[in-house]
Design a protein around this motif. Structure first.
Motif, mmCIF file in Angstrom:
data_model
loop_
_atom_site.group_PDB
_atom_site.id
_atom_site.type_symbol
_atom_site.label_atom_id
_atom_site.label_comp_id
_atom_site.label_asym_id
_atom_site.label_seq_id
_atom_site.Cartn_x
_atom_site.Cartn_y
_atom_site.Cartn_z
ATOM 1 N N LYS A 52 16.735 4.241 0.058
ATOM 2 C CA LYS A 52 15.782 4.082 1.306
ATOM 3 C C LYS A 52 14.341 3.281 0.687
ATOM 4 C CE LYS A 52 17.616 7.791 3.966
ATOM 5 N NZ LYS A 52 17.658 9.173 4.318
ATOM 6 N N THR A 53 14.243 3.765 -0.586
ATOM 7 C CA THR A 53 12.689 3.533 -0.977
ATOM 8 C C THR A 53 13.034 1.956 -1.533
ATOM 9 O OG1 THR A 53 12.563 5.700 -1.827
ATOM 10 C CG2 THR A 53 10.914 4.205 -2.486
ATOM 11 N N LYS A 55 14.998 -0.219 0.181
ATOM 12 C CA LYS A 55 14.906 -0.981 1.219
ATOM 13 C C LYS A 55 13.484 -1.311 1.691
ATOM 14 C CE LYS A 55 17.869 -0.210 4.809
ATOM 15 N NZ LYS A 55 18.496 0.358 5.552
ATOM 16 N N GLN A 56 12.594 -0.097 1.369
ATOM 17 C CA GLN A 56 11.126 -0.503 1.938
ATOM 18 C C GLN A 56 10.504 -1.489 1.028
ATOM 19 O OE1 GLN A 56 9.189 -0.318 4.409
ATOM 20 N NE2 GLN A 56 8.451 1.847 4.574
ATOM 21 N N THR A 92 10.220 10.289 4.248
ATOM 22 C CA THR A 92 9.135 9.753 4.917
ATOM 23 C C THR A 92 8.102 9.601 3.933
ATOM 24 O OG1 THR A 92 9.965 10.277 7.050
ATOM 25 C CG2 THR A 92 7.774 9.406 6.508
ATOM 26 N N ILE A 95 9.002 6.465 1.396
ATOM 27 C CA ILE A 95 9.211 5.145 1.854
ATOM 28 C C ILE A 95 7.530 4.757 2.484
ATOM 29 C CG2 ILE A 95 11.308 5.067 2.294
ATOM 30 C CD1 ILE A 95 11.036 5.503 5.203
ATOM 31 N N ALA A 99 5.393 1.662 0.968
ATOM 32 C CA ALA A 99 4.547 0.579 1.740
ATOM 33 C C ALA A 99 2.960 0.659 1.397
ATOM 34 C CB ALA A 99 5.008 1.096 3.143
ATOM 35 N N LEU A 118 7.126 0.381 9.792
ATOM 36 C CA LEU A 118 7.819 0.073 8.698
ATOM 37 C C LEU A 118 8.694 1.091 8.450
ATOM 38 C CD1 LEU A 118 5.402 -1.932 6.361
ATOM 39 C CD2 LEU A 118 7.679 -2.652 7.197
ATOM 40 N N CYS A 119 8.344 2.304 8.253
ATOM 41 C CA CYS A 119 9.061 3.426 7.965
ATOM 42 C C CYS A 119 10.239 3.785 9.115
ATOM 43 C CB CYS A 119 8.536 4.597 7.919
ATOM 44 S SG CYS A 119 7.378 4.776 6.554
ATOM 45 N N ILE A 122 13.574 1.961 8.895
ATOM 46 C CA ILE A 122 14.439 2.314 7.846
ATOM 47 C C ILE A 122 15.155 3.472 8.138
ATOM 48 C CG2 ILE A 122 14.596 3.106 5.756
ATOM 49 C CD1 ILE A 122 12.284 1.237 4.886
ATOM 50 N N SER A 125 11.569 8.802 11.442
ATOM 51 C CA SER A 125 10.245 9.142 10.423
ATOM 52 C C SER A 125 9.313 10.118 10.745
ATOM 53 C CB SER A 125 9.584 7.853 9.918
ATOM 54 O OG SER A 125 10.522 6.961 9.089
#
Length: 294
Positions: A52-53, A55-56, A92, A95, A99, A118-119, A122, A125
């Motif tokens: 996930k991180t 992807k961010q 959360t 990510i 950001a 942005l969160c 994904i 959040s």
């Protein structure tokens, strides 16, 4: 070379969570447990990040058309003291912090609302990236209502065994009855009043009502007895991970009989039922960023 250090709080779940004006929403309860990220120029190690991180990172770089060669020279270091899959916003925090860190590193001027959006692009959040409390659509990233203030108090957190997949939980949360919707509107109003008047009693009462309403969606076996014990020994209210396993008791250190509370808890909650007890502080949200040269 520039270096950016980021510190993002986790949560003890949410003060309140439900449906309001046709929207799923929540108010996160930030605590003094953190995800910490360092971004610096160095050997690229994007592939070592959690999915996930990662992807961010890709989302931010793509949004601002940052060249591939820049990505190849980003070196990330990440640590966290936020337990995973407990409803304490570990994902959360990671990510959102990433950001915010990339924004500082590249001078992108992302706002708190931008980071929230942005969160939620994904996964559902928390809204811990905001310094001031708001009622946040954790699916779309929109802010439904802003509250005039923050919450600060002590909290004793019981980390029960097990884990919850937040994505799966949020796929099943659109079944609120008309009575549930009316109850949650009252909870929002009481919480808003408590924040505005700085009444931890009203805030705690709203949190407890939200926790009880959530029992229809994710039952917590020891919630009722912990609410009762909190009241017996001077607690202010009960805060839960609505999509997690933690239950926290808010309190003012001058009024709470903590030792007696813990003795009573151990009489009704088997030690085999929980993993840890955490002593933390409810704090304002927001992401702390430090930029320096190395």
């Amino acid at each position: 070379m520039r270096r950016v250090r980021v510190e993002t709080p986790g949560t003890c779940g949410e003060y309140i969570q439900g449906w309001y004006d046709g929207n799923p929403c929540l108010v996160s309860s930030p605590i003094d447990r953190y995800s910490r990220i360092t971004i610096a120029e160095g050997p690229g190690n994007l592939e070592t990040l959690k999915p996930k991180t990662r992807k961010q990172v890709e989302a931010v770089l793509r949004r601002f058309a940052i060249p591939q060669r820049e990505k190849e020279h980003l070196h990330f270091t990440m640590t966290s003291d936020i337990p995973l899959e407990k409803g304490m916003a570990s994902s959360t925090a990671d990510i959102a912090g990433m950001a915010a860190g990339l924004s500082a590193y590249f001078g992108l001027d992302l706002t708190q609302a931008d980071i929230g959006s942005l969160c939620t692009g994904i996964e559902p959040s928390d809204n811990l990236m905001f310094e001031r409390l708001n009622l946040f659509n954790h699916i779309s990233g929109s802010v439904l209502k802003e509250f005039d203030g923050t919450v600060e108090a002590d909290i004793l957190i019981i980390d029960f065994h097990g884990g919850i997949d937040t994505m799966t939980f949020n796929e099943t949360q659109d079944d609120y009855s008309p009575d549930d919707l009316a109850t949650f509107a009252e909870i929002v109003a009481q919480f808003e009043k408590g924040v505005r008047t700085k009444s931890l009693k009203d805030i705690g009462a709203a949190c407890t009502k939200s926790a009880l309403l959530n029992q229809k969606r994710l039952k917590k076996n020891y919630l009722d007895c912990l609410i009762s014990l909190s009241r017996d020994f001077g607690g202010l209210g009960t805060v839960i991970g609505h999509s997690g396993t933690v239950i926290g008791v808010m309190y003012d250190s001058g009024d709470f009989q903590q030792d007696r509370f813990l003795r009573a808890v151990r009489q009704v909650v088997p030690e085999s039922a929980y993993a840890e007890l955490y002593q933390n502080r409810l704090i304002p949200g927001g992401i702390k960023i430090t930029t320096d040269a190395v």
